[in-house]
Design a protein around this motif. Structure first.
Motif, PDB file in Angstrom:
ATOM      1  N   HIS A   1     -10.944   3.132  -6.892  1.00  0.00           N
ATOM      2  CA  HIS A   1      -9.537   3.050  -7.245  1.00  0.00           C
ATOM      3  C   HIS A   1      -8.644   3.688  -6.197  1.00  0.00           C
ATOM      4  N   LEU A   2      -7.499   3.086  -5.976  1.00  0.00           N
ATOM      5  CA  LEU A   2      -6.450   3.685  -5.152  1.00  0.00           C
ATOM      6  C   LEU A   2      -5.170   3.675  -5.989  1.00  0.00           C
ATOM      7  N   TYR A   3      -4.140   4.392  -5.525  1.00  0.00           N
ATOM      8  CA  TYR A   3      -2.926   4.562  -6.335  1.00  0.00           C
ATOM      9  C   TYR A   3      -1.681   4.169  -5.549  1.00  0.00           C
TER      10      TYR A   3
ATOM     11  N   LYS B   1       4.521  -3.397   7.621  1.00  0.00           N
ATOM     12  CA  LYS B   1       3.496  -4.385   7.989  1.00  0.00           C
ATOM     13  C   LYS B   1       2.357  -4.418   6.968  1.00  0.00           C
ATOM     14  N   TYR B   2       2.177  -3.305   6.249  1.00  0.00           N
ATOM     15  CA  TYR B   2       1.064  -3.208   5.296  1.00  0.00           C
ATOM     16  C   TYR B   2       1.537  -2.567   3.997  1.00  0.00           C
ATOM     17  N   VAL B   3       0.778  -2.835   2.948  1.00  0.00           N
ATOM     18  CA  VAL B   3       0.956  -2.112   1.690  1.00  0.00           C
ATOM     19  C   VAL B   3       0.346  -0.716   1.877  1.00  0.00           C
ATOM     20  N   HIS B   4       1.029   0.313   1.356  1.00  0.00           N
ATOM     21  CA  HIS B   4       0.544   1.691   1.483  1.00  0.00           C
ATOM     22  C   HIS B   4       0.035   2.195   0.134  1.00  0.00           C
ATOM     23  N   LEU B   5      -1.213   2.625   0.124  1.00  0.00           N
ATOM     24  CA  LEU B   5      -1.844   3.134  -1.087  1.00  0.00           C
ATOM     25  C   LEU B   5      -2.301   4.558  -0.848  1.00  0.00           C
ATOM     26  N   SER B   6      -2.427   5.329  -1.929  1.00  0.00           N
ATOM     27  CA  SER B   6      -2.857   6.725  -1.807  1.00  0.00           C
ATOM     28  C   SER B   6      -4.241   6.893  -2.403  1.00  0.00           C
ATOM     29  N   LYS B   7      -5.040   7.766  -1.790  1.00  0.00           N
ATOM     30  CA  LYS B   7      -6.354   8.065  -2.371  1.00  0.00           C
ATOM     31  C   LYS B   7      -6.196   8.951  -3.605  1.00  0.00           C
TER      32      LYS B   7
ATOM     33  N   ILE C   1      -2.584   1.798 -10.692  1.00  0.00           N
ATOM     34  CA  ILE C   1      -3.962   1.916 -10.192  1.00  0.00           C
ATOM     35  C   ILE C   1      -4.327   0.584  -9.559  1.00  0.00           C
ATOM     36  N   VAL C   2      -4.898   0.659  -8.380  1.00  0.00           N
ATOM     37  CA  VAL C   2      -5.382  -0.561  -7.721  1.00  0.00           C
ATOM     38  C   VAL C   2      -6.902  -0.571  -7.803  1.00  0.00           C
TER      39      VAL C   2
ATOM     40  N   LEU D   1      -5.531  10.127   4.067  1.00  0.00           N
ATOM     41  CA  LEU D   1      -5.100  10.171   2.667  1.00  0.00           C
ATOM     42  C   LEU D   1      -4.428   8.872   2.249  1.00  0.00           C
ATOM     43  N   VAL D   2      -3.968   8.138   3.245  1.00  0.00           N
ATOM     44  CA  VAL D   2      -3.310   6.856   3.011  1.00  0.00           C
ATOM     45  C   VAL D   2      -4.280   5.724   3.351  1.00  0.00           C
ATOM     46  N   VAL D   3      -4.276   4.682   2.537  1.00  0.00           N
ATOM     47  CA  VAL D   3      -5.080   3.488   2.837  1.00  0.00           C
ATOM     48  C   VAL D   3      -4.118   2.310   2.944  1.00  0.00           C
TER      49      VAL D   3
END
Ligand code: HQG
Length: 181
Positions: free
Chosen positions: A98-100, A122-128, A148-149, A166-168
């Protein structure tokens, strides 16, 4: 000079802006991966920050828990957040289950319908970490929502994820992999 915490934060924010969004206005021409020469960044920052040194920039890079920047040899780049065109010089990798993603409640319907889109970046930013997603959402709303992704599932179905610490980063995440916490 940059012992002053506010000036230090201001420098970090300004570096983010220049390297992510508008290098050309400051006479900088990043390579395809987003790198510029530290010396050239210093020249660009001098108007605003006066007697700034390479060690001030290095301190900003080192003291950033989110790892916003990367120094390689005599060059520096933003690691994520770009709206300018950049090529990622790393392969996609398998994300955690899961990512957030934290955002404003005003976006809920649109995100549940269309998925998470990069919008101006350029990208979607997700958090761990959920706490980080909350802080990201706080930039947009006093009472942010957190999505939640289902990242591992999305990865298995062909969505690419890029681990930046920390960022995906990701491409557009279709709605079937997203749910509200
Ligand atoms: C929203 C900062 C409607 C999305 C942060 C977000 C992060 C949609 C906004 C990094 C949508 C874009 C990036 C859709 C996405 N419909 N709205 N289908 N899909 N959105 O600022 O992710 O601290 O470009 O929810 O901490 O908020 O500066 O992206 O609200 O890590 O290092 O469109 O920037 O990093 O907003 O933030 P942003 P973000 P730093």
């Amino acid at each position: 000079m940059f012992g002053d915490k506010n000036r230090f934060i201001s420098l970090s924010k300004f570096m983010s802006f220049v390297l992510r969004h508008d290098p050309q206005s400051f006479g900088l021409f990043p390579d395809q991966y987003g790198f510029v020469k530290i010396q050239e960044l210093l020249t660009a920052l001098k108007n605003r920050y006066g007697a700034i040194k390479a060690s001030d920039i290095e301190k900003v890079v080192q003291d950033c828990p989110k790892r916003r920047f990367e120094i390689k040899g005599e060059k520096i780049r933003a690691k994520y957040g770009h709206s300018i065109d950049v090529v990622l010089d790393q392969d996609p990798s398998e994300p955690p289950d899961h990512l957030y993603h934290g955002t404003s409640p005003a976006m809920i319907n649109s995100i549940l319908k269309d998925g998470l889109k990069p919008m101006k970046r350029k990208y979607v930013h997700l958090s761990k970490m959920k706490e980080d997603a909350f802080q990201v959402g706080r930039r947009k709303s006093k009472n942010p929502v957190i999505f939640i992704v289902k990242a591992k599932e999305a990865y298995r179905r062909g969505i690419k994820f890029y681990d930046m610490g920390l960022v995906v980063l990701s491409e557009t995440v279709p709605p079937e992999f997203i749910q509200l916490t």
